[in-house]
Design a protein around this motif. Structure first.
Motif, PDB file in Angstrom:
ATOM      1  N   ASP A 231       0.841  -1.147   0.163  1.00  0.00           N
ATOM      2  CA  ASP A 231       0.174  -0.265   0.152  1.00  0.00           C
ATOM      3  C   ASP A 231       0.489   1.235  -0.507  1.00  0.00           C
ATOM      4  O   ASP A 231       0.096   2.318  -0.385  1.00  0.00           O
ATOM      5  N   SER A 232       2.063   1.296   0.045  1.00  0.00           N
ATOM      6  CA  SER A 232       2.601   2.450   0.589  1.00  0.00           C
ATOM      7  C   SER A 232       4.567   1.804   0.154  1.00  0.00           C
ATOM      8  O   SER A 232       4.715   0.916   0.580  1.00  0.00           O
ATOM      9  N   MET A 233       5.455   2.714   0.101  1.00  0.00           N
ATOM     10  CA  MET A 233       6.426   2.726  -0.339  1.00  0.00           C
ATOM     11  C   MET A 233       7.356   3.548   0.406  1.00  0.00           C
ATOM     12  O   MET A 233       7.368   4.530   0.055  1.00  0.00           O
ATOM     13  N   SER A 234       8.722   3.845   0.429  1.00  0.00           N
ATOM     14  CA  SER A 234       9.988   4.534   1.129  1.00  0.00           C
ATOM     15  C   SER A 234      10.295   4.588   0.428  1.00  0.00           C
ATOM     16  O   SER A 234      11.308   3.336   0.019  1.00  0.00           O
TER      17      SER A 234
ATOM     18  N   ALA B 202       1.290   9.821  10.371  1.00  0.00           N
ATOM     19  CA  ALA B 202       2.749   9.685  10.175  1.00  0.00           C
ATOM     20  C   ALA B 202       3.254   9.612  11.195  1.00  0.00           C
ATOM     21  O   ALA B 202       2.967  10.209  12.108  1.00  0.00           O
ATOM     22  N   GLN B 203       3.764   8.584  11.758  1.00  0.00           N
ATOM     23  CA  GLN B 203       4.792   8.422  13.104  1.00  0.00           C
ATOM     24  C   GLN B 203       5.177   7.509  12.757  1.00  0.00           C
ATOM     25  O   GLN B 203       6.439   7.127  12.813  1.00  0.00           O
ATOM     26  N   PRO B 204       6.419   8.692  12.205  1.00  0.00           N
ATOM     27  CA  PRO B 204       7.594   8.119  11.099  1.00  0.00           C
ATOM     28  C   PRO B 204       9.039   7.486  12.128  1.00  0.00           C
ATOM     29  O   PRO B 204       9.569   7.694  13.354  1.00  0.00           O
ATOM     30  N   LEU B 205       9.396   6.252  12.083  1.00  0.00           N
ATOM     31  CA  LEU B 205      10.388   5.464  13.071  1.00  0.00           C
ATOM     32  C   LEU B 205      12.124   6.324  12.847  1.00  0.00           C
ATOM     33  O   LEU B 205      12.615   6.354  13.754  1.00  0.00           O
ATOM     34  N   GLY B 206      12.059   7.607  12.585  1.00  0.00           N
ATOM     35  CA  GLY B 206      12.631   8.330  12.838  1.00  0.00           C
ATOM     36  C   GLY B 206      14.161   8.391  11.021  1.00  0.00           C
ATOM     37  O   GLY B 206      12.853   8.301   9.904  1.00  0.00           O
ATOM     38  N   THR B 207      15.366   8.889  10.880  1.00  0.00           N
ATOM     39  CA  THR B 207      15.968   8.573   9.102  1.00  0.00           C
ATOM     40  C   THR B 207      16.813   7.547   9.215  1.00  0.00           C
ATOM     41  O   THR B 207      17.746   7.193   9.757  1.00  0.00           O
ATOM     42  N   ILE B 208      16.405   7.101   7.989  1.00  0.00           N
ATOM     43  CA  ILE B 208      17.912   6.197   7.793  1.00  0.00           C
ATOM     44  C   ILE B 208      19.047   6.451   7.421  1.00  0.00           C
ATOM     45  O   ILE B 208      19.989   5.881   6.922  1.00  0.00           O
TER      46      ILE B 208
ATOM     47  N   VAL C 139      10.693  -0.229  11.220  1.00  0.00           N
ATOM     48  CA  VAL C 139       9.342   0.136  10.403  1.00  0.00           C
ATOM     49  C   VAL C 139       8.464  -1.321  11.205  1.00  0.00           C
ATOM     50  O   VAL C 139       8.136  -0.846  12.410  1.00  0.00           O
ATOM     51  N   ILE C 140       8.808  -2.527  11.558  1.00  0.00           N
ATOM     52  CA  ILE C 140       8.401  -3.416  12.489  1.00  0.00           C
ATOM     53  C   ILE C 140       7.699  -3.364  14.031  1.00  0.00           C
ATOM     54  O   ILE C 140       6.788  -2.900  15.300  1.00  0.00           O
ATOM     55  N   ARG C 141       8.908  -2.747  14.546  1.00  0.00           N
ATOM     56  CA  ARG C 141       9.988  -2.087  15.505  1.00  0.00           C
ATOM     57  C   ARG C 141       8.850  -1.223  16.241  1.00  0.00           C
ATOM     58  O   ARG C 141       7.831  -0.577  16.804  1.00  0.00           O
ATOM     59  N   ALA C 142       8.815  -0.344  15.902  1.00  0.00           N
ATOM     60  CA  ALA C 142       7.387   1.213  15.374  1.00  0.00           C
ATOM     61  C   ALA C 142       6.285   0.288  16.083  1.00  0.00           C
ATOM     62  O   ALA C 142       5.708   0.860  16.563  1.00  0.00           O
ATOM     63  N   TYR C 143       6.346  -0.598  14.550  1.00  0.00           N
ATOM     64  CA  TYR C 143       4.241  -1.067  15.161  1.00  0.00           C
ATOM     65  C   TYR C 143       3.969  -1.039  15.802  1.00  0.00           C
ATOM     66  O   TYR C 143       3.377  -0.830  16.782  1.00  0.00           O
TER      67      TYR C 143
ATOM     68  N   LYS D  51      -0.311  -1.081   4.566  1.00  0.00           N
ATOM     69  CA  LYS D  51      -1.278  -0.169   5.181  1.00  0.00           C
ATOM     70  C   LYS D  51      -1.107   0.058   6.960  1.00  0.00           C
ATOM     71  O   LYS D  51      -0.602   1.782   6.771  1.00  0.00           O
ATOM     72  N   HIS D  52      -0.990  -1.009   7.249  1.00  0.00           N
ATOM     73  CA  HIS D  52      -0.783  -0.880   9.082  1.00  0.00           C
ATOM     74  C   HIS D  52       0.817  -0.317   9.156  1.00  0.00           C
ATOM     75  O   HIS D  52       0.402   0.077  10.578  1.00  0.00           O
ATOM     76  N   LEU D  53       0.958  -0.486   8.574  1.00  0.00           N
ATOM     77  CA  LEU D  53       2.937  -0.290   8.822  1.00  0.00           C
ATOM     78  C   LEU D  53       3.283   1.204   7.707  1.00  0.00           C
ATOM     79  O   LEU D  53       4.314   1.046   8.549  1.00  0.00           O
ATOM     80  N   ALA D  54       2.169   1.622   7.174  1.00  0.00           N
ATOM     81  CA  ALA D  54       2.493   2.783   6.245  1.00  0.00           C
ATOM     82  C   ALA D  54       3.437   4.016   6.887  1.00  0.00           C
ATOM     83  O   ALA D  54       3.931   4.721   6.796  1.00  0.00           O
ATOM     84  N   PRO D  55       2.418   4.520   8.421  1.00  0.00           N
ATOM     85  CA  PRO D  55       2.207   5.339   9.652  1.00  0.00           C
ATOM     86  C   PRO D  55       3.985   5.837  10.117  1.00  0.00           C
ATOM     87  O   PRO D  55       4.772   6.669  10.193  1.00  0.00           O
ATOM     88  N   PHE D  56       4.680   4.681   9.875  1.00  0.00           N
ATOM     89  CA  PHE D  56       5.645   4.217  10.471  1.00  0.00           C
ATOM     90  C   PHE D  56       7.201   4.258   9.551  1.00  0.00           C
ATOM     91  O   PHE D  56       8.224   4.467   9.285  1.00  0.00           O
ATOM     92  N   LEU D  57       6.843   4.570   7.886  1.00  0.00           N
ATOM     93  CA  LEU D  57       8.216   4.584   7.894  1.00  0.00           C
ATOM     94  C   LEU D  57       8.751   5.795   7.158  1.00  0.00           C
ATOM     95  O   LEU D  57       8.835   7.377   8.293  1.00  0.00           O
ATOM     96  N   PRO D  58      10.023   6.030   7.044  1.00  0.00           N
ATOM     97  CA  PRO D  58      11.254   7.031   7.985  1.00  0.00           C
ATOM     98  C   PRO D  58      10.613   8.391   7.179  1.00  0.00           C
ATOM     99  O   PRO D  58      10.232   8.703   6.065  1.00  0.00           O
TER     100      PRO D  58
END
Length: 996
Positions: A586-589, A774-780, A605-609, A751-758
């Motif tokens: 559903d979404s791509m970084s 958006a609840q981004p995990l941080g910067t990669i 992303v999984i960790r942030a979720y 979709k459920h993981l998309a808010p956490f993309l960097p």
């Protein structure tokens, strides 16, 4: 006689004319002829039918139906755009339209990215040359001596410029290099100290990348002013400072370093290579680790990458260094030879104990930077540095004369910090003159100068900062009044780049010849197929590569205003949509700038979720032994506890063992990492059940995208049940390997993981399409869209192939692998097959029995293949004592046959050992490869002929690629680790000592 001929000729013409008039014009004959799929997918319909039949299937589709499990097959793929595919000319026109939407302003932003002149001889002969960009990582040293020398040049350059004895052969970018240095500090302290201090004068993207990476290590990052650093808690493992600082200031860190060392704290210094041509190097200031980017050494900004980062340190920490290291060893004849050093650090050997994920290199860009130093030499680099510093000094002096603003008085190299009443108004005025400045705050801007800046640019800046006041001087008139802003105590006095290589090739003719001498030593896709399993060495089409070096893509700063990069943004959105369709997500970084970075990002992303759901305790990652070799290292970097599960006799994941592991850890299960098809070359029938087991026990499924080449158009990670997957664009989607980098590793998510993309601290990013929240995990990565400059390659590939072309590519990759497996099965055991006796897009040849029957190992066969003109397949992984072969869809039947013929011929050579006709210890395989220096030597003591050694197959007499060394001694090189260029006299001494 002549009359008869004329009459016959006229009769023929009349006949042809009548038939031409009678034949109607078909619509198909009027369609464009520059279609792309037929150029990329090498098996023509007739070959497809013949090869399918030889494998035992009436058609290609019948083979696919027997190979890909019906339970995961998807319907025909339909891309939202480019469904039918563009022709090559249409693609170039499309890319030109996108390029026209980008505006190339003069950049004075700095922040680790600078304009540079790419010498045309390097642009044409390295960056645009398939002899350099289609090479594989130099694991087969005997046919990689050219790029190994160039990478050794890079290491020597970094070591000289930083004044530290050890350097690696490149990392991804400056931000991730700093994060790797932070991990080194943690390892040096054996994880006993859990705080890492970062000076607030570091680049913001570097700080954020370190913050993100620290989470996985359980470290706390504290960013503050240098004067506020506090070591009293005895919990600081390391500190990071910038030299020069992000706002341009040049500080003397000598006393700071002494104080840190007095408290047992290691010092990491991020630096600028060009500045080190005139500044005292970090090694002389006492820094323990030095990191930075080599971008301004002749590598275009490219909207953020790819660029070669570096890490230098002392010999003491050589076994903790991340990335690849090139070292000097010797070959079987005692001659000096180069190879990758200390490969036992590799993640597929050490797995979760690896010091880092070693697939984090930018070899092609490191080679460009090294050649930039070779071309300019030490005097040329100093001249460039002096000029840049002089332009900055001229600008500072002019502003003081204007009196409209205040110039910061701290020493600087290339960046001037300016205090003003209204920073935005100044930046807007510059914008109108097509110049980009950096706004630090409402009253502060910085202006960074580089190699491309001119005196005319400085005059334009004067007019901007004059705020309407007349300027009564020019930059040129001020030049005689300018004095160096660098304090005498920080002026570099030590020499650098003293080796003759950096002092020999300063004319284009000489550099051209040097480049081609090195290129001639390296086997690439220009010569023959490179059949590496899991590495997918497919065609990098010329039309895909062309836009990369267009200035409208290559000359843009990654932090340029978005309105100047609308062409890039349109491409990002289109590519994100295309990749989502291909993968079922559903979404791509697009931020992760390597496959390794993609793995890490997907797990984070999984960790942030889990953390967002209050499940921060979920930290167990199940990894089958058949998963991709980089997976355990990536999971360890995310702070996960790894639970391995085995496979059955057919190479499939042991589902019952996995079920028990998932249930046993259901309260703490975070993720499963799985590769599909597996690295055993099999489409596992139970993959959908495996995904369900993980989900039923509270975990998420991470699918490694290394083998997407066998999924596109047939199935997809999203439809199978994966929650996240990274894509190796340098594998499935045709970005060149570049001799070991660049790569790109975008991640797709449900979709459920998309808010956490960097995201990114300078230019906010996220998923494409963007999620509602958006609840981004941080910067990669250091740049917002990773290595944006090479995304046009994959974008062009997908757009030209269209839905059918991409699907056919997957089918033909599977066909080619099965055809080769069938041809070889009577000569070598094929280790794993699917339920219907077929393999996926790659397969494993079992060589283990030959060690008993003939004393022959996988390495011997790989080295003998060099004599046949081929790079060896993936060796002894994922199963020791085997070769994993992946032909790709881009190889013709003729090339597949040639490689099979080589392996069959080698099997006959093994049979001679088994029968006693050839000596078990002194035979053509043990002696391989055979370079010309050995074959032309005065004495020949081998029990086989020179001719047999050199020309074991008939085709080699017409064209042969020659190895430049005998078999390289890895053990000697590791015991006598040398990672910089040696003077010629010392090389001679080393060789004499070895021979003695």
């Amino acid at each position: 006689m002549d009359r008869a001929r004329k009459l016959a000729g006229r009769a023929i013409l009349r006949h042809l004319h009548r038939h031409q008039q009678a034949r109607p014009v078909s619509v198909s004959s009027l369609r464009p002829t520059d279609t792309f799929p037929r150029r990329h997918n090498s098996a023509a319909p007739a070959d497809q039918a013949l090869m399918s039949s030889s494998v035992g299937f009436p058609s290609l589709d019948a083979l696919i139906d027997a190979t890909v499990p019906r339970s995961i097959r998807t319907g025909p793929m339909s891309l939202p755009i480019f469904d039918s595919g563009l022709t090559e000319s249409q693609m170039l026109a499309h890319m030109q339209r996108l390029a026209s939407k980008n505006k190339v302003f003069k950049s004075f932003i700095g922040m680790g990215y600078h304009g540079t002149f790419v010498p045309a001889v390097i642009l044409r002969n390295v960056m645009e040359n398939p002899g350099w960009y289609t090479q594989y990582t130099p694991y087969q040293a005997e046919i990689a001596q050219g790029r190994l020398e160039s990478l050794l040049n890079f290491q020597t350059m970094i070591s000289d410029m930083t004044a530290l004895p050890m350097s690696n052969a490149s990392l991804l970018d400056e931000g991730t290099a700093a994060a790797e240095a932070m991990a080194m500090c943690n390892n040096i302290q054996k994880s006993r100290r859990k705080t890492f201090l970062i000076a607030s004068n570091c680049h913001p993207q570097t700080i954020d990348v370190c913050r993100t990476r620290a989470d996985g290590f359980g470290l706390t990052v504290v960013a503050k002013d240098l004067k506020d650093f506090d070591y009293s808690g005895n919990d600081v493992c390391g500190v990071l400072v910038q030299y020069p600082g992000t706002a341009g200031e040049v500080l003397d860190y000598a006393e700071f370093v002494k104080d840190a060392h007095a408290h047992g704290v290691k010092v990491v210094m991020a630096t600028d290579l060009l500045a080190l041509a005139v500044l005292k190097p970090p090694g002389e200031l006492g820094a323990d680790i030095v990191v930075g980017s080599a971008q301004r050494f002749g590598v275009p900004m490219g909207y953020g990458g790819p660029h070669a980062a570096f890490l230098a340190t002392s010999q003491e920490y050589k076994r903790m260094m991340p990335g690849r290291i090139i070292g000097v060893s010797m070959d079987s004849t005692g001659k000096p030879a180069l190879r990758m050093a200390m490969q036992t650090r590799e993640q597929h050997i050490r797995r979760d104990k690896a010091t880092s994920n070693i697939c984090t290199a930018q070899a092609l860009l490191a080679n460009m930077a090294a050649m930039y130093a070779v071309y300019h030499g030490p005097e040329g680099l100093k001249a460039i540095a002096d000029r840049v510093h002089g332009l900055a000094g001229t600008f500072a002096l002019g502003l003081k004369k204007l009196g409209t603003v205040t110039v910061q008085e701290l020493p600087f190299f290339d960046t001037v910090k300016v205090n003003c009443d209204d920073a935005q108004a100044i930046a807007d005025a510059a914008y109108k003159n097509e110049m980009n400045l950096r706004i630090l705050d409402s009253n502060t801007v910085t202006v960074s100068f580089d190699e491309t800046t001119t005196l005319e640019d400085v005059d334009k800046l004067f007019n901007v900062f004059a705020c309407g006041k007349p300027v009564n001087f020019s930059a040129e008139s001020l030049a005689p009044e300018v004095h160096s802003a660098i304090p005498s105590g920080l002026v570099r006095e030590s020499p650098y780049l003293t080796h003759q290589i950096f002092n020999s090739y300063h004319t284009e003719h000489e550099l051209l010849r040097y480049l081609h001498r090195l290129q001639a030593k390296d086997l690439s896709l220009c010569h023959s197929m490179i059949p590496l399993g899991s590495c997918t060495m497919k065609l990098n089409a010329t039309v895909e590569m062309m836009p990369v070096t267009w200035p409208s893509f290559s000359d843009i700063h990654p932090f340029a205003p978005l309105e100047q990069t609308q062409g890039y943004q349109e491409m990002f959105n289109n590519l994100g949509e295309l990749l989502c369709t291909i993968t079922g997500f559903d979404s791509m970084s697009l931020q992760p700038n390597a496959g390794a970075a993609g793995e890490y990002a997907g797990l984070m992303v999984i960790r942030a979720y889990h953390i967002a759901r209050g499940d921060s305790h979920r930290n167990v990652c199940i990894i089958p032994v058949s998963a991709h070799g980089t997976n355990p290292a990536s999971a360890a970097m995310c702070g996960m506890k790894i639970v391995p599960v085995g496979t059955d006799a057919k190479g499939n994941i042991n589902i019952e063992e996995l079920r028990k592991a998932a249930e046993a850890h259901k309260d703490n299960l975070s993720a499963l990492m799985v590769t599909y098809p597996s690295t055993h070359g099999v489409y596992e029938e139970g993959i959908d059940e495996i995904c369900k087991i993980i989900h039923d026990n509270g975990g998420q499924v991470y699918m490694d995208g290394a083998n997407m080449n066998a999924q596109v158009g047939l199935t997809s990670p999203g439809s199978i049940g994966a929650d996240v997957c990274h894509l190796n664009l340098h594998k499935t989607f045709c970005i060149p390997h570049g001799g070991g980098g660049p790569g790109m590793g975008p991640i797709g998510v449900k979709k459920h993981l998309a808010p956490f993309l960097p995201s990114h601290p300078v230019v906010a990013t996220g998923g494409i399409p963007a999620p509602e929240e958006a609840q981004p995990l941080g910067t990669i990565s250091a740049a917002p869209w990773g290595s944006a400059l090479i995304l046009p390659i994959s974008y062009s590939y997908i757009a030209m192939m269209g839905s059918k072309g991409l699907t056919d590519a997957s089918k033909i990759a599977i066909l080619n692998a099965n055809y080769m497996a069938k041809r070889l099965e009577n000569h070598y055991p094929i280790l794993f097959r699917g339920v219907n006796g077929t393999v996926a897009h790659e397969f494993i040849v079992d060589l283990r029995g030959f060690k008993t029957t003939a004393g022959i190992e996988a390495e011997d066969i790989a080295k003998r293949l060099i004599d046949y003109g081929f790079h060896g397949p993936t060796m002894s992984w994922p199963v020791p004592g085997t070769l994993m072969i992946e032909p790709t869809e881009s190889e013709s039947k003729a090339e597949l046959d040639r490689f099979c013929d080589a392996l069959i011929s080698i099997r006959e050579e093994i049979a001679e050992i088994e029968s006693g006709k050839a000596d078990i210890n002194n035979n053509v395989l043990k002696g391989a490869p055979h370079p010309p220096s050995l074959l032309m030597s005065d004495s020949w003591t081998k029990p086989y002929s020179r001719e047999y050694a050199a020309f074991p197959a008939a085709w080699l007499r017409g064209s042969k690629f020659w190895p430049t060394t005998g078999r390289v001694d890895n053990v000697y090189g590791d015991r006598n680790l040398i990672c910089t260029l040696l003077p010629v006299s010392q090389m001679a001494e080393e060789q004499a000592a070895a021979n003695a």
